[in-house]
Design a protein around this motif. Structure first.
Motif, PDB file in Angstrom:
ATOM      1  N   LEU A 132      -4.286  13.951  -6.544  1.00  0.00           N
ATOM      2  CA  LEU A 132      -3.983  13.204  -7.753  1.00  0.00           C
ATOM      3  C   LEU A 132      -4.855  11.959  -7.860  1.00  0.00           C
ATOM      4  O   LEU A 132      -5.461  11.698  -8.893  1.00  0.00           O
ATOM      5  N   ILE A 133      -4.915  11.187  -6.791  1.00  0.00           N
ATOM      6  CA  ILE A 133      -5.697   9.958  -6.814  1.00  0.00           C
ATOM      7  C   ILE A 133      -7.156  10.263  -7.116  1.00  0.00           C
ATOM      8  O   ILE A 133      -7.793   9.606  -7.930  1.00  0.00           O
ATOM      9  N   ALA A 134      -7.690  11.296  -6.468  1.00  0.00           N
ATOM     10  CA  ALA A 134      -9.091  11.654  -6.679  1.00  0.00           C
ATOM     11  C   ALA A 134      -9.355  12.083  -8.119  1.00  0.00           C
ATOM     12  O   ALA A 134     -10.331  11.665  -8.744  1.00  0.00           O
ATOM     13  N   ALA A 204      -4.143   0.319  -7.169  1.00  0.00           N
ATOM     14  CA  ALA A 204      -5.135  -0.145  -6.197  1.00  0.00           C
ATOM     15  C   ALA A 204      -5.796   1.040  -5.503  1.00  0.00           C
ATOM     16  O   ALA A 204      -7.010   1.036  -5.251  1.00  0.00           O
ATOM     17  N   ALA A 205      -5.014   2.072  -5.199  1.00  0.00           N
ATOM     18  CA  ALA A 205      -5.561   3.277  -4.563  1.00  0.00           C
ATOM     19  C   ALA A 205      -6.570   3.954  -5.479  1.00  0.00           C
ATOM     20  O   ALA A 205      -7.632   4.416  -5.051  1.00  0.00           O
ATOM     21  N   VAL A 206      -6.237   4.007  -6.763  1.00  0.00           N
ATOM     22  CA  VAL A 206      -7.144   4.605  -7.741  1.00  0.00           C
ATOM     23  C   VAL A 206      -8.437   3.796  -7.822  1.00  0.00           C
ATOM     24  O   VAL A 206      -9.539   4.356  -7.855  1.00  0.00           O
ATOM     25  N   GLU A 210     -12.268   4.920  -7.212  1.00  0.00           N
ATOM     26  CA  GLU A 210     -13.306   4.734  -8.225  1.00  0.00           C
ATOM     27  C   GLU A 210     -14.531   4.028  -7.638  1.00  0.00           C
ATOM     28  O   GLU A 210     -15.672   4.381  -7.935  1.00  0.00           O
ATOM     29  N   LEU A 211     -14.267   3.023  -6.817  1.00  0.00           N
ATOM     30  CA  LEU A 211     -15.360   2.234  -6.246  1.00  0.00           C
ATOM     31  C   LEU A 211     -15.912   2.839  -4.971  1.00  0.00           C
ATOM     32  O   LEU A 211     -16.861   2.337  -4.388  1.00  0.00           O
TER      33      LEU A 211
END
Length: 213
Positions: A132-134, A204-206, A210-211
């Protein structure tokens, strides 16, 4: 005691959730709502610690209700959804939800999730956390939507904690990896959220994804 507001439009499902939560000695169900508008109104009135929020509700959908509850600082929001990956989940995370669970979650896991969010830790259904995060971070474009300069305000330790959040690690595991007290991890998380103007550790995890840090 964790004070919970349950927002679910299907009365049978809502009754089941309430029954499960009330079986836990450290959880108190302080209110019930059958639509999003009522959920926001009760959150303002009751100031629960957590709102268990269904995404598909009449009058005001769960994503919009979540956005209002989080923006006003009324409570943390744990979103319930039928699907592991859909636009409702992405919208809820953007709105600042502390995490989400699938509706078919076992009773013991629902109680554990409420306790986790009650401790101030974000939570995503374990089966889909990293996926999900990815996917959320990737979005429609593969290039980061955020400039790396946003990290300039963070200390070295805060960057390390942010990187761990990007892997979906809870505070206890971050503490072990970085050799620090769990209370110190919580402090770093709170500070980096404030510096980056984020509403939840899941956001923050997302950002970390992203970075690519």
């Amino acid at each position: 005691m964790i004070r919970v507001l349950v927002a679910e439009d299907q009365s049978a499902v809502r009754a089941g959730l309430v029954l499960i939560l009330r079986s836990a000695p450290d959880i108190e169900v302080v209110g019930e709502a059958a639509d999003g508008e009522r959920a926001v109104a009760l959150a303002r009135e009751l100031r629960p610690d957590l709102v268990l929020m269904d995404v598909q509700m009449p009058r005001l959908d769960g994503v919009s209700a979540t956005r209002q509850v989080v923006a006003e600082g009324l409570a943390d929001v744990l979103v319930l959804t039928t699907f592991d990956l859909d636009e409702y989940v992405f919208g809820a995370l953007r709105a600042g939800a502390a995490g989400f669970l699938l509706k078919n979650t076992e009773a013991k896991d629902l109680i554990a999730a409420v306790r986790t969010v009650g401790r101030g830790e974000g939570l995503i259904a374990p089966a889909v956390t990293r996926r999900l995060i990815a996917e959320f971070a990737a979005g429609s474009a593969r290039e980061p939507s955020v400039d790396l300069s946003v990290l300039d305000s963070l200390t070295r330790r805060e960057r390390e904690v942010l990187s761990c959040l990007g892997e979906g690690l809870p505070n206890a595991e971050i503490a072990v990896r970085l050799d620090m007290a769990e209370a110190t991890v919580k402090t770093h998380v709170s500070r980096l959220l404030g510096k980056l103007d984020l509403r939840s550790r899941v956001q923050a995890a997302v950002l970390a994804q992203e970075l690519r840090i």
